[in-house]
Design an enzyme around this catalytic site. Structure first.
Site, PDB file in Angstrom:
ATOM      1  N   LYS A   1       0.813  -1.212   0.000  1.00 40.29           N
ATOM      2  CA  LYS A   1       0.000   0.000   0.000  1.00 40.29           C
ATOM      3  C   LYS A   1       0.850   1.267   0.000  1.00 40.29           C
ATOM      4  O   LYS A   1       0.469   2.251  -0.623  1.00 40.29           O
ATOM      5  CB  LYS A   1      -1.074  -0.055   1.087  1.00 40.29           C
ATOM      6  CG  LYS A   1      -0.805   0.463   2.445  1.00 40.29           C
ATOM      7  CD  LYS A   1      -2.017   0.205   3.329  1.00 40.29           C
ATOM      8  CE  LYS A   1      -1.678   0.353   4.799  1.00 40.29           C
ATOM      9  NZ  LYS A   1      -1.440   1.717   5.218  1.00 40.29           N
ATOM     10  N   SER A   2       2.010   1.249   0.636  1.00 44.11           N
ATOM     11  CA  SER A   2       2.871   2.453   0.616  1.00 44.11           C
ATOM     12  C   SER A   2       3.264   2.815  -0.814  1.00 44.11           C
ATOM     13  O   SER A   2       3.235   3.977  -1.214  1.00 44.11           O
ATOM     14  CB  SER A   2       4.160   2.204   1.408  1.00 44.11           C
ATOM     15  OG  SER A   2       3.919   2.337   2.778  1.00 44.11           O
TER      16      SER A   2
ATOM     17  N   GLY B   1      -3.569   7.470   6.894  1.00 47.50           N
ATOM     18  CA  GLY B   1      -2.637   8.552   7.238  1.00 47.50           C
ATOM     19  C   GLY B   1      -1.766   8.946   6.058  1.00 47.50           C
ATOM     20  O   GLY B   1      -1.444  10.128   5.869  1.00 47.50           O
TER      21      GLY B   1
ATOM     22  N   SER C   1       9.822   9.790   9.910  1.00 45.21           N
ATOM     23  CA  SER C   1       8.508   9.553   9.302  1.00 45.21           C
ATOM     24  C   SER C   1       8.574   9.743   7.796  1.00 45.21           C
ATOM     25  O   SER C   1       8.851  10.840   7.304  1.00 45.21           O
ATOM     26  CB  SER C   1       7.470  10.503   9.902  1.00 45.21           C
ATOM     27  OG  SER C   1       6.296  10.486   9.112  1.00 45.21           O
TER      28      SER C   1
ATOM     29  N   GLN D   1       6.045   9.634   5.951  1.00 42.37           N
ATOM     30  CA  GLN D   1       4.886  10.442   5.558  1.00 42.37           C
ATOM     31  C   GLN D   1       5.226  11.922   5.638  1.00 42.37           C
ATOM     32  O   GLN D   1       4.884  12.691   4.734  1.00 42.37           O
ATOM     33  CB  GLN D   1       3.690  10.104   6.454  1.00 42.37           C
ATOM     34  CG  GLN D   1       3.201   8.668   6.238  1.00 42.37           C
ATOM     35  CD  GLN D   1       2.026   8.292   7.112  1.00 42.37           C
ATOM     36  OE1 GLN D   1       1.627   9.046   8.013  1.00 42.37           O
ATOM     37  NE2 GLN D   1       1.454   7.131   6.871  1.00 42.37           N
TER      38      GLN D   1
ATOM     39  N   ASP E   1       5.535  -0.953  11.299  1.00 48.23           N
ATOM     40  CA  ASP E   1       4.193  -1.529  11.142  1.00 48.23           C
ATOM     41  C   ASP E   1       4.147  -3.011  11.536  1.00 48.23           C
ATOM     42  O   ASP E   1       3.062  -3.578  11.687  1.00 48.23           O
ATOM     43  CB  ASP E   1       3.716  -1.380   9.694  1.00 48.23           C
ATOM     44  CG  ASP E   1       3.453   0.078   9.331  1.00 48.23           C
ATOM     45  OD1 ASP E   1       3.272   0.903  10.247  1.00 48.23           O
ATOM     46  OD2 ASP E   1       3.442   0.396   8.124  1.00 48.23           O
TER      47      ASP E   1
ATOM     48  N   ARG F   1      -3.919  -3.851  11.613  1.00 44.58           N
ATOM     49  CA  ARG F   1      -2.752  -4.653  12.006  1.00 44.58           C
ATOM     50  C   ARG F   1      -2.959  -5.332  13.371  1.00 44.58           C
ATOM     51  O   ARG F   1      -2.398  -6.393  13.621  1.00 44.58           O
ATOM     52  CB  ARG F   1      -1.485  -3.801  11.998  1.00 44.58           C
ATOM     53  CG  ARG F   1      -1.204  -3.238  10.609  1.00 44.58           C
ATOM     54  CD  ARG F   1       0.223  -2.852  10.395  1.00 44.58           C
ATOM     55  NE  ARG F   1       0.338  -1.933   9.279  1.00 44.58           N
ATOM     56  CZ  ARG F   1       0.339  -2.284   7.991  1.00 44.58           C
ATOM     57  NH1 ARG F   1       0.253  -3.543   7.653  1.00 44.58           N
ATOM     58  NH2 ARG F   1       0.432  -1.368   7.040  1.00 44.58           N
TER      59      ARG F   1
HETATM   60  C1  S3P Z   1       3.964   4.950   5.634  1.00 44.46           C
HETATM   61  C2  S3P Z   1       4.842   5.330   6.603  1.00 44.46           C
HETATM   62  C3  S3P Z   1       4.775   4.904   8.003  1.00 44.46           C
HETATM   63  C4  S3P Z   1       3.887   3.682   8.176  1.00 44.46           C
HETATM   64  C5  S3P Z   1       2.614   3.785   7.398  1.00 44.46           C
HETATM   65  C6  S3P Z   1       2.873   3.991   5.917  1.00 44.46           C
HETATM   66  C7  S3P Z   1       4.126   5.480   4.272  1.00 44.46           C
HETATM   67  O1  S3P Z   1       4.272   5.972   8.782  1.00 44.46           O
HETATM   68  O2  S3P Z   1       3.612   3.453   9.540  1.00 44.46           O
HETATM   69  O3  S3P Z   1       1.846   2.602   7.563  1.00 44.46           O
HETATM   70  O4  S3P Z   1       3.581   4.885   3.321  1.00 44.46           O
HETATM   71  O5  S3P Z   1       4.810   6.495   4.118  1.00 44.46           O
HETATM   72  P1  S3P Z   1       5.280   7.134   9.302  1.00 44.46           P
HETATM   73  O6  S3P Z   1       6.076   7.544   8.149  1.00 44.46           O
HETATM   74  O7  S3P Z   1       4.424   8.245   9.811  1.00 44.46           O
HETATM   75  O8  S3P Z   1       6.068   6.462  10.393  1.00 44.46           O
END
Ligand code: S3P
Length: 424
Positions: free
Chosen positions: A21-22, A93, A165, A167, A312, A385
């Protein structure tokens, strides 16, 4: 939905895993930002990546699906149309934080919202750097709904990430594509690097920190992306296959990006028998076949820079720890408290309900193993999860276990319960 699980006498066969999914979120967002058509092979039908598609469609991006291929008509960095309603990111998120970076530099107003869990997660971590770039952003008690006022003239900044992070990193870099001058993100502790790989960015290492930059006017190329199978989904079966005696499982085309593969390395350190074969690379991402056989595990310490590589996977690694001999200590993982639920509290609650003794810290857990489980009723806490990690724990209990809120697995793994049944 309730799901009842019975003690397993061995898991056998090939597991059908969902696409990563990322990588999928990024492929969709980058295809939308590019000028012209792109294709994404293997786009997941899980709820989170579908939230990204729904938001992009609301922003005027045409997306069609045919025979498992997604056709995205990219509109270019400034070709989006103003949404007439708040953009609903659901439980995702990644959708919210990455889209905020894109929307901060648009000429129109927008609102990003999500479900109750997402509206409870910290957004100041993206609002702070975006405001430093000149964005006009209002949060709701530090969380979503996020109100973005259009027409801000963004300026490039140099931003050192206060939390590891991917994200936040990706959000700032995407805003940088819409900003004047250069935008640099400095990453003291590496997080998953899909954004920089997929955008073909140069990474400069200075004093152990990664520096990533985008420049004014930089465009995103159209392309064809193939999404590998999700290592984070594989993790449930790597642990299940390790701790349920008499198991042998195979998973094909699993993404093995080093910034995501911490779970494989840690399980191997714990004594797991995981074989990696058919290694290759596609769409700038390494993938391989993973085979796991049950094996006696022993405790380990998981902390420091290792944590972002398996953040994760910690709920299911905690399950592995209960079946390993000796102590497993997980520290430096306070980020788990602000995921879809407080994952430290949730996994400790469920393991204790099964009869385990678990010590919790602000930033982690300690578990002495091996421990015997009795069947119990466990809640998913609305977290995909936690639902799946609890299912793996149930396989080694001495009686039936009921998981309530089991449907939440669909956020990342729509056919998880079928996949588990098919190898049981
Ligand atoms: C993700 C980054 C992670 C992860 C999330 C997906 C991403 O979060 O926990 O499930 O796709 O960039 P953080 O970057 O906030 O740790």
């Amino acid at each position: 939905m309730d799901q009842v699980l019975h003690p397993s006498r061995g898991l056998m066969g090939r597991v059908a895993l969902p696409p990563d999914k990322s990588i999928a979120h990024r492929a969709a967002l980058f295809a939308a930002l590019a000028d012209g058509p792109s294709q994404i092979v293997n786009y997941p039908d899980a709820a989170d990546p579908q939230s990204t598609l729904a938001c992009l469609r609301q922003l005027g991006v045409e997306i069609e699906e045919e025979d498992g291929v997604l056709y995205v008509e990219g509109v270019g960095r400034f070709g989006f149309t103003p949404p007439d309603e708040p953009l609903d990111c659901g439980n995702s998120g990644t959708t919210m934080r990455l889209l905020a970076g894109i929307l901060a530099g648009q000429p129109f107003d927008s609102v990003l919202t999500g479900d109750a869990s997402l509206r409870d997660r910290p957004m100041e971590r993206i609002a702070a750097p975006l405001r430093e770039m000149g964005a006009l952003i209002t949060l709701t008690d530090g969380c979503a709904p996020i109100h973005i006022t259009g027409g801000a003239n963004l300026q490039g900044i140099t931003y050192t990430l206060p939390v590891a992070s991917a994200q936040v990193k990706s959000c700032v870099l995407l805003a940088g594509l819409h900003a004047a001058g250069e935008t640099t993100v400095i990453e003291p502790t590496p997080s998953r690097d899909h954004t920089e790989r997929m955008l073909g960015m140069d990474v400069v290492e200075i004093g152990g920190a990664r520096h990533l930059s985008v420049r004014e006017g930089q465009t995103v190329a159209t392309g064809t992306w193939a999404v590998p199978r999700d290592i984070s989904a594989a993790a449930f079966f790597l642990v299940a296959g390790s701790i349920v005696p008499g198991s042998a499982l195979e998973m094909r085309s699993v993404g093995l990006n080093p910034s995501r593969a911490g779970v494989v390395n840690v399980l191997r350190t714990m004594g797991a028998t995981i074989d990696i074969s058919d290694e290759r690379e596609h769409s700038f991402e390494p993938l391989a076949t993973l085979s796991v056989k049950s094996a006696p595990l022993h405790g380990v310490t998981i902390d420091g820079a290792l944590i972002p590589n398996l953040i994760d996977e910690i709920p299911v690694l905690a399950v592995a720890a209960t079946q390993a001999s000796g102590r497993t200590t997980i520290r430096d993982a306070a980020e788990l408290r602000v995921k879809e639920t407080d994952r430290i509290a949730a996994i400790a609650t469920n393991l204790r309900a099964l009869g385990a003794t678990v010590e919790t810290f602000d930033d982690g857990l300690a578990i002495d193993g091996p421990q015997a489980f009795s069947g119990a009723t466990l809640d998913s806490f609305g977290d995909h999860r936690i639902a799946m990690a609890s299912a793996v724990a149930a396989l080694v209990a001495d009686g039936p276990t009921t998981i309530t809120g089991a449907e939440h697995a669909e956020v990342s793994f729509p056919r998880f319960w079928e996949a588990l049944t098919s190898v049981s």
